[in-house]
Design a protein around this motif. Sequence first.
Motif, PDB file in Angstrom:
ATOM      1  N   GLU A   5       0.750  -1.219   0.022  1.00 46.93           N
ATOM      2  CA  GLU A   5       0.094  -0.030   0.169  1.00 46.93           C
ATOM      3  C   GLU A   5       0.945   1.210   0.003  1.00 46.93           C
ATOM      4  O   GLU A   5       0.520   2.209  -0.677  1.00 46.93           O
ATOM      5  CB  GLU A   5      -0.850   0.086   1.360  1.00 46.93           C
ATOM      6  N   PHE A   6       1.877   1.327   0.805  1.00 48.35           N
ATOM      7  CA  PHE A   6       2.650   2.330   0.840  1.00 48.35           C
ATOM      8  C   PHE A   6       3.477   2.557  -0.429  1.00 48.35           C
ATOM      9  O   PHE A   6       3.579   3.940  -1.004  1.00 48.35           O
ATOM     10  CB  PHE A   6       4.099   2.096   1.912  1.00 48.35           C
ATOM     11  N   ASP A   7       3.775   1.530  -1.118  1.00 46.83           N
ATOM     12  CA  ASP A   7       4.434   1.776  -2.603  1.00 46.83           C
ATOM     13  C   ASP A   7       3.488   2.297  -3.571  1.00 46.83           C
ATOM     14  O   ASP A   7       3.860   3.227  -4.391  1.00 46.83           O
ATOM     15  CB  ASP A   7       5.187   0.339  -2.904  1.00 46.83           C
ATOM     16  N   ALA A   8       2.159   1.785  -3.429  1.00 44.86           N
ATOM     17  CA  ALA A   8       1.138   2.454  -4.422  1.00 44.86           C
ATOM     18  C   ALA A   8       1.053   4.033  -3.982  1.00 44.86           C
ATOM     19  O   ALA A   8       0.847   4.910  -4.779  1.00 44.86           O
ATOM     20  CB  ALA A   8      -0.082   1.567  -4.158  1.00 44.86           C
ATOM     21  N   GLU A  37      12.796  13.025   1.352  1.00 47.55           N
ATOM     22  CA  GLU A  37      13.115  12.831   2.631  1.00 47.55           C
ATOM     23  C   GLU A  37      11.988  12.670   3.758  1.00 47.55           C
ATOM     24  O   GLU A  37      11.762  11.793   4.327  1.00 47.55           O
ATOM     25  CB  GLU A  37      13.765  14.197   3.277  1.00 47.55           C
ATOM     26  N   ALA A  38      10.844  13.161   3.352  1.00 51.80           N
ATOM     27  CA  ALA A  38       9.637  13.153   4.114  1.00 51.80           C
ATOM     28  C   ALA A  38       9.176  11.853   3.590  1.00 51.80           C
ATOM     29  O   ALA A  38       8.459  10.886   4.723  1.00 51.80           O
ATOM     30  CB  ALA A  38       8.478  14.168   3.640  1.00 51.80           C
ATOM     31  N   PHE A  39       9.098  11.022   2.613  1.00 53.93           N
ATOM     32  CA  PHE A  39       8.456   9.564   2.340  1.00 53.93           C
ATOM     33  C   PHE A  39       9.567   8.765   3.116  1.00 53.93           C
ATOM     34  O   PHE A  39       9.139   7.723   3.609  1.00 53.93           O
ATOM     35  CB  PHE A  39       8.947   9.329   0.828  1.00 53.93           C
ATOM     36  N   ILE A  40      10.765   9.148   3.323  1.00 56.38           N
ATOM     37  CA  ILE A  40      11.700   8.084   3.960  1.00 56.38           C
ATOM     38  C   ILE A  40      11.450   8.141   5.213  1.00 56.38           C
ATOM     39  O   ILE A  40      11.444   6.964   6.066  1.00 56.38           O
ATOM     40  CB  ILE A  40      13.342   8.868   3.763  1.00 56.38           C
ATOM     41  N   ARG A  41      11.152   9.123   5.991  1.00 59.69           N
ATOM     42  CA  ARG A  41      10.530   9.082   7.375  1.00 59.69           C
ATOM     43  C   ARG A  41       9.175   8.626   7.506  1.00 59.69           C
ATOM     44  O   ARG A  41       9.083   7.836   8.515  1.00 59.69           O
ATOM     45  CB  ARG A  41      10.411  10.702   8.024  1.00 59.69           C
ATOM     46  N   ALA A  42       8.503   8.645   6.521  1.00 58.09           N
ATOM     47  CA  ALA A  42       7.212   8.111   6.424  1.00 58.09           C
ATOM     48  C   ALA A  42       7.076   6.423   6.607  1.00 58.09           C
ATOM     49  O   ALA A  42       6.521   5.934   7.106  1.00 58.09           O
ATOM     50  CB  ALA A  42       6.258   8.627   5.369  1.00 58.09           C
ATOM     51  N   TRP A  43       8.135   6.058   5.780  1.00 62.36           N
ATOM     52  CA  TRP A  43       8.375   4.695   5.727  1.00 62.36           C
ATOM     53  C   TRP A  43       8.562   3.950   7.237  1.00 62.36           C
ATOM     54  O   TRP A  43       7.663   2.883   7.310  1.00 62.36           O
ATOM     55  CB  TRP A  43       9.675   4.280   4.891  1.00 62.36           C
ATOM     56  N   ASP A  44       9.192   4.524   7.995  1.00 63.54           N
ATOM     57  CA  ASP A  44       9.401   4.017   9.193  1.00 63.54           C
ATOM     58  C   ASP A  44       7.914   4.022  10.096  1.00 63.54           C
ATOM     59  O   ASP A  44       7.797   3.353  11.038  1.00 63.54           O
ATOM     60  CB  ASP A  44      10.413   5.012  10.333  1.00 63.54           C
ATOM     61  N   ARG A  45       6.843   4.962   9.650  1.00 60.94           N
ATOM     62  CA  ARG A  45       5.619   5.215  10.431  1.00 60.94           C
ATOM     63  C   ARG A  45       4.603   4.750   9.658  1.00 60.94           C
ATOM     64  O   ARG A  45       3.339   4.699  10.057  1.00 60.94           O
ATOM     65  CB  ARG A  45       5.553   6.727  10.576  1.00 60.94           C
ATOM     66  N   ARG A  47       3.138   1.888   9.512  1.00 59.80           N
ATOM     67  CA  ARG A  47       2.208   0.912   9.985  1.00 59.80           C
ATOM     68  C   ARG A  47       1.164   1.892  10.746  1.00 59.80           C
ATOM     69  O   ARG A  47       0.092   1.308  10.883  1.00 59.80           O
ATOM     70  CB  ARG A  47       2.836   0.099  11.110  1.00 59.80           C
ATOM     71  N   THR A  48       1.456   2.961  11.104  1.00 58.73           N
ATOM     72  CA  THR A  48       0.476   3.814  11.642  1.00 58.73           C
ATOM     73  C   THR A  48      -0.493   4.655  10.752  1.00 58.73           C
ATOM     74  O   THR A  48      -1.312   5.392  11.174  1.00 58.73           O
ATOM     75  CB  THR A  48       1.091   4.914  12.719  1.00 58.73           C
ATOM     76  N   PHE A  49       0.009   4.701   9.444  1.00 56.81           N
ATOM     77  CA  PHE A  49      -0.912   5.589   8.602  1.00 56.81           C
ATOM     78  C   PHE A  49      -2.093   4.532   8.045  1.00 56.81           C
ATOM     79  O   PHE A  49      -1.999   3.370   7.821  1.00 56.81           O
ATOM     80  CB  PHE A  49      -0.111   5.572   7.373  1.00 56.81           C
ATOM     81  N   ASP A  50      -3.204   5.060   8.042  1.00 56.58           N
ATOM     82  CA  ASP A  50      -4.192   4.641   7.398  1.00 56.58           C
ATOM     83  C   ASP A  50      -4.692   5.284   6.387  1.00 56.58           C
ATOM     84  O   ASP A  50      -4.641   6.588   6.378  1.00 56.58           O
ATOM     85  CB  ASP A  50      -5.631   4.719   8.492  1.00 56.58           C
ATOM     86  N   PRO A  51      -4.690   4.699   5.129  1.00 52.62           N
ATOM     87  CA  PRO A  51      -5.126   5.385   3.966  1.00 52.62           C
ATOM     88  C   PRO A  51      -6.099   6.286   3.961  1.00 52.62           C
ATOM     89  O   PRO A  51      -6.226   7.337   3.493  1.00 52.62           O
ATOM     90  CB  PRO A  51      -5.599   4.234   2.938  1.00 52.62           C
ATOM     91  N   GLY A  52      -7.131   6.207   4.824  1.00 47.58           N
ATOM     92  CA  GLY A  52      -8.092   7.273   4.893  1.00 47.58           C
ATOM     93  C   GLY A  52      -7.934   8.601   5.825  1.00 47.58           C
ATOM     94  O   GLY A  52      -8.841   9.324   5.942  1.00 47.58           O
ATOM     95  N   ASN A  53      -6.797   8.223   6.599  1.00 47.21           N
ATOM     96  CA  ASN A  53      -6.250   9.432   7.334  1.00 47.21           C
ATOM     97  C   ASN A  53      -5.323  10.358   6.840  1.00 47.21           C
ATOM     98  O   ASN A  53      -4.471  11.062   7.512  1.00 47.21           O
ATOM     99  CB  ASN A  53      -5.622   8.905   8.840  1.00 47.21           C
ATOM    100  N   ALA A  54      -5.549  10.819   5.468  1.00 48.39           N
ATOM    101  CA  ALA A  54      -4.673  11.598   4.862  1.00 48.39           C
ATOM    102  C   ALA A  54      -3.290  11.523   4.901  1.00 48.39           C
ATOM    103  O   ALA A  54      -2.491  12.314   5.455  1.00 48.39           O
ATOM    104  CB  ALA A  54      -5.145  12.936   5.153  1.00 48.39           C
ATOM    105  N   PRO A  55      -2.558  10.438   4.759  1.00 50.67           N
ATOM    106  CA  PRO A  55      -1.163  10.336   5.063  1.00 50.67           C
ATOM    107  C   PRO A  55      -0.382  11.249   3.905  1.00 50.67           C
ATOM    108  O   PRO A  55       0.739  11.962   4.146  1.00 50.67           O
ATOM    109  CB  PRO A  55      -0.678   8.989   4.641  1.00 50.67           C
ATOM    110  N   GLU A  56      -0.981  11.680   2.832  1.00 53.06           N
ATOM    111  CA  GLU A  56      -0.539  12.862   1.943  1.00 53.06           C
ATOM    112  C   GLU A  56      -0.339  13.894   2.648  1.00 53.06           C
ATOM    113  O   GLU A  56       0.683  14.906   2.427  1.00 53.06           O
ATOM    114  CB  GLU A  56      -1.485  12.983   0.695  1.00 53.06           C
TER     115      GLU A  56
END
Length: 170
Positions: A5-8, A37-45, A47-56
């Motif tokens: 999901e993160f890759d997509a 850099e923001a995507f690199i930091r997001a990779w570690d997090r 698991r806490t992202f829900d696609p409905g919670n606006a990870p963008e």
Amino acid sequence: MTPQEFDAFYAASFSRLTGQLYAITGNWSEAQDVVQEAFIRAWDRRRTFDPGNAPEAWIRTTARRLAHSRWRRLARGLHLAGHHHRHEPSTVEPPTEEHLMLVTALRDLPEAQRIALVLHHMCDLSIEQVSAETCAGISTVKSRLARGRTALAARLSDRTPTSEEGKLRV
């Protein structure tokens, strides 16, 4: 968010986010850097992202803060150096004919030789450092350098530079 999901998510939003940060920063390279850099930091997090919670939004906010931090560090550095006024961005000279010839000739080399030559001669890494970075033995690096230099010299011999008797500068 799973790795798939993160890759997509990355594939769907990287260009859009970069365009948004470009509008904020006014610098395309800076926008790409902070979004990456923001995507690199997001990779570690992830698991806490829900696609409905606006990870963008998280990525955009993080990238914007990174850009702001870089700007502050740059401004502080200029202030400490005695530059109290804003400078126009410096212009970059176009590549010389010799540089273009070198890049064209390097493209013709096998990848392993090209990497060894660039790391050793353009990045000023020692043979041992090239060996460590490429995970190749020292003798392999020496062989790639020798073969690469020979092949590069042959390719450049029919393309005579216009200045300084054949010396190429990058």
